[in-house]
Design a protein around this motif. Sequence first.
Motif, PDB file in Angstrom:
ATOM      1  N   GLN A  52       2.242   1.830  -3.359  1.00  0.00           N
ATOM      2  CA  GLN A  52       1.203   2.354  -4.247  1.00  0.00           C
ATOM      3  C   GLN A  52       0.934   3.830  -3.978  1.00  0.00           C
ATOM      4  O   GLN A  52       0.761   4.621  -4.893  1.00  0.00           O
ATOM      5  CB  GLN A  52      -0.091   1.551  -4.054  1.00  0.00           C
ATOM      6  CG  GLN A  52      -0.157   0.358  -4.994  1.00  0.00           C
ATOM      7  CD  GLN A  52      -1.493  -0.333  -4.883  1.00  0.00           C
ATOM      8  OE1 GLN A  52      -1.809  -0.901  -3.841  1.00  0.00           O
ATOM      9  NE2 GLN A  52      -2.277  -0.281  -5.928  1.00  0.00           N
ATOM     10  N   TYR A  78       1.319   6.880  -6.449  1.00  0.00           N
ATOM     11  CA  TYR A  78       0.187   7.784  -6.635  1.00  0.00           C
ATOM     12  C   TYR A  78       0.647   9.230  -6.534  1.00  0.00           C
ATOM     13  O   TYR A  78       0.298  10.079  -7.335  1.00  0.00           O
ATOM     14  CB  TYR A  78      -0.852   7.470  -5.559  1.00  0.00           C
ATOM     15  CG  TYR A  78      -2.118   8.282  -5.624  1.00  0.00           C
ATOM     16  CD1 TYR A  78      -2.904   8.301  -6.773  1.00  0.00           C
ATOM     17  CD2 TYR A  78      -2.551   8.992  -4.512  1.00  0.00           C
ATOM     18  CE1 TYR A  78      -4.076   9.021  -6.810  1.00  0.00           C
ATOM     19  CE2 TYR A  78      -3.724   9.718  -4.544  1.00  0.00           C
ATOM     20  CZ  TYR A  78      -4.489   9.735  -5.690  1.00  0.00           C
ATOM     21  OH  TYR A  78      -5.648  10.443  -5.730  1.00  0.00           O
ATOM     22  N   MET A  90      -8.971   5.558  -2.242  1.00  0.00           N
ATOM     23  CA  MET A  90      -8.799   6.696  -1.342  1.00  0.00           C
ATOM     24  C   MET A  90     -10.126   7.430  -1.140  1.00  0.00           C
ATOM     25  O   MET A  90     -10.488   7.797  -0.025  1.00  0.00           O
ATOM     26  CB  MET A  90      -7.784   7.691  -1.929  1.00  0.00           C
ATOM     27  CG  MET A  90      -6.358   7.259  -1.830  1.00  0.00           C
ATOM     28  SD  MET A  90      -5.656   7.603  -0.206  1.00  0.00           S
ATOM     29  CE  MET A  90      -5.168   9.311  -0.392  1.00  0.00           C
ATOM     30  N   LEU A 101      -6.204   3.210  -6.934  1.00  0.00           N
ATOM     31  CA  LEU A 101      -5.828   3.775  -5.656  1.00  0.00           C
ATOM     32  C   LEU A 101      -6.639   5.025  -5.346  1.00  0.00           C
ATOM     33  O   LEU A 101      -7.120   5.225  -4.244  1.00  0.00           O
ATOM     34  CB  LEU A 101      -4.346   4.122  -5.653  1.00  0.00           C
ATOM     35  CG  LEU A 101      -3.897   4.455  -4.236  1.00  0.00           C
ATOM     36  CD1 LEU A 101      -3.380   3.238  -3.526  1.00  0.00           C
ATOM     37  CD2 LEU A 101      -2.910   5.566  -4.226  1.00  0.00           C
ATOM     38  N   ARG A 102      -6.817   5.818  -6.364  1.00  0.00           N
ATOM     39  CA  ARG A 102      -7.598   7.030  -6.158  1.00  0.00           C
ATOM     40  C   ARG A 102      -9.016   6.679  -5.726  1.00  0.00           C
ATOM     41  O   ARG A 102      -9.551   7.227  -4.778  1.00  0.00           O
ATOM     42  CB  ARG A 102      -7.654   7.849  -7.446  1.00  0.00           C
ATOM     43  CG  ARG A 102      -8.555   9.046  -7.346  1.00  0.00           C
ATOM     44  CD  ARG A 102      -8.742   9.719  -8.689  1.00  0.00           C
ATOM     45  NE  ARG A 102     -10.161   9.953  -8.940  1.00  0.00           N
ATOM     46  CZ  ARG A 102     -10.819  10.992  -8.459  1.00  0.00           C
ATOM     47  NH1 ARG A 102     -10.214  11.880  -7.721  1.00  0.00           N
ATOM     48  NH2 ARG A 102     -12.084  11.148  -8.724  1.00  0.00           N
ATOM     49  N   LEU A 160      -7.454   1.038   3.550  1.00  0.00           N
ATOM     50  CA  LEU A 160      -7.083   1.197   2.149  1.00  0.00           C
ATOM     51  C   LEU A 160      -6.865  -0.175   1.503  1.00  0.00           C
ATOM     52  O   LEU A 160      -7.330  -0.434   0.385  1.00  0.00           O
ATOM     53  CB  LEU A 160      -5.805   2.037   2.042  1.00  0.00           C
ATOM     54  CG  LEU A 160      -5.305   2.311   0.625  1.00  0.00           C
ATOM     55  CD1 LEU A 160      -6.243   3.269  -0.093  1.00  0.00           C
ATOM     56  CD2 LEU A 160      -3.890   2.876   0.626  1.00  0.00           C
ATOM     57  N   GLU A 202       0.834  -1.199   0.000  1.00  0.00           N
ATOM     58  CA  GLU A 202       0.000   0.000   0.000  1.00  0.00           C
ATOM     59  C   GLU A 202       0.874   1.256   0.000  1.00  0.00           C
ATOM     60  O   GLU A 202       0.590   2.226  -0.703  1.00  0.00           O
ATOM     61  CB  GLU A 202      -0.932   0.015   1.219  1.00  0.00           C
ATOM     62  CG  GLU A 202      -2.123  -0.912   1.106  1.00  0.00           C
ATOM     63  CD  GLU A 202      -1.749  -2.381   1.269  1.00  0.00           C
ATOM     64  OE1 GLU A 202      -0.700  -2.667   1.888  1.00  0.00           O
ATOM     65  OE2 GLU A 202      -2.494  -3.237   0.769  1.00  0.00           O
TER      66      GLU A 202
END
Lengths: 434, 173
Positions: free
Chosen positions: A8, A12, B114, B110-111, B160, A5
């Motif tokens: 990542q 990001y 999030m 990922l966005r 997450l 994570e």
Amino acid sequence: MFKREEEQLNGYKNEFDNIPVSLESLDQAILSGFNKAKTEERKSIRKKRSIYSFIAAALLLIGLFSTIRISPVFASYISEIPGMEKIVELIRDDKGRLAAIENKYYQELEVSSEVKDGVNVTLDGTIADEMGIVLYYTLHSEEKQKSMMVEKVKLRAKDGTALDEASISYGAPHESEKGQHSYSGEIDYYFEAPLTAKDYVIDIEVQGKEFSLPFTLNDFKKKKEYFLNKTLELEGQKINIEKVIVYPLRIAVYLETDPDNKKQVLHLDDLRIVDEKGGVWGKISNGVTGKGSYDEKQEIYLQSNYFHEPKELYLQLNKAQAVNKEELYVVVDPERQKILKQPEGNMIKDIRAAGNDLAITLKVEEFPFGMFSEVLEMSGEKIEVGSNYITTSSDNVQESGVYIPGLSSRKEPIKLKISYYPSWIKGNEKIRIK
Amino acid sequence: MDTEQLVKQAIKGNDDAFLQLIHIFKVDLYKTAISFLRNEEEALEAIQEVTYRAYKGIRKLKEASYFKTWLIRIMINYCNDQLKKQKRVVINDEMLESIGVSENHSEMELRDAMLGLDDRSREILTLKYFHDLKIKDIAGTMQCPEGTVKTWLNKALKALREKLEEKGGNLNV
């Protein structure tokens, strides 16, 4: 533990490292936010000022109570009309309007609109004359509200007669920390030409809802007109007074500064009407104070003494702002932050360009005027400007400023046309009106 | 003048210092806004609003060294509110996926993950991984012990992971 994570997340983040940014629009956004905050700061300064005026008004009200003591007629009149106290509160710093009420020229309307979503509007009453209609209203809400305001108004004559509006004022938001069920205020209409119609409808928008209220005006009291063609003179600078018209709502003084003056007279600070007993009617403290710019024919409005019948009446002036005619422009170099030219006396201590804000520091304690009306390039080309602001700092200087789009990238000097300036001509002028 | 001195000046009411500070961190602010809102116009609006809120609030900032964290948090809070207001997250998820072909797929995921988190988790992750801020600074601005921040961070990472797995699952269907 969360290695995957975290990786990542880092990936990001890197995604945004090369994101295209328009620095110009970023700076613009920052400036807008900053200006918004500054404007509110200024407003809160203004709010503080209004506390002082509130104190002044409170003193006046005490004065009024003592008048009530000696004028039982007025006292009983106020207590007779429901809601009259709140109207007296609205007009307590205008002698003319108080006198209008005292002389029963205030007209009760008591027209209420239908209720929409728990909100409705009442027209409490009006003071009107041939050139103006002032309406007193109350906004009601079933639920307590912390803030209400008149968002839009539109006045029309029932028979369709066109109204030539000169000025409309309304719509300061009413606020209360605790919340209230009702708020009272006024709407002022002034016209270019005398009113002929009697029946009107006013559309008032509150919280997105429109309310239509019909009303009919009583007969107006006639204006009193005094033709003068006399001159007020301060330090050799002449101000020609053509005439004075006294209406129930206000006095209009028609004047023009003499074209042969060496100085440009900018603002008549203490123009006032005085009667033989020393009673004074001064400027309008809350509302439209004049019409026309200083280099043409103008009208200055004063509080009305219509309901007093003085034996003698005078127009008096002691103090006016003025600068030499060839010094009407202040020239500054925004890039080097320098004043290149300013009127004699050097009242401007310093200029500073912060972003697109041009801040001007004055060597006076208090000067509550926006100093400049126009900003121009040296060629005479006009530059559109944003808001003016005034801040007072502690050490006997005052900063005022003007927002000039594109200022930060200007390499050439610019000139600012003066509309108010802390330099005065003085005298003791008194001319007889009646 | 270094940043901390600027902050001290700004707290005292020096407008120039304040503006300089905003300019120092404007790119950080913009990146944060764009990562949340994904729209240039809205991000610029966010910058405007955050400048406004920061100016109104700077006098209340007690510790000059936390300025950056404090400022970024204003932005995150603003973005969180915006997201809630618009509910755009939900509506646009699919749309974004369909137009997001040119974007790296895992980052897209990922966005989304999030945006599916609770506000505090999103805030903590943004501060820690997006802006590389220290646990100590985050704790300082939030006025809570470092241990608490660490716990929140762990929870956020865990949430997450769950979101990512959930998403991955969905995408595989």
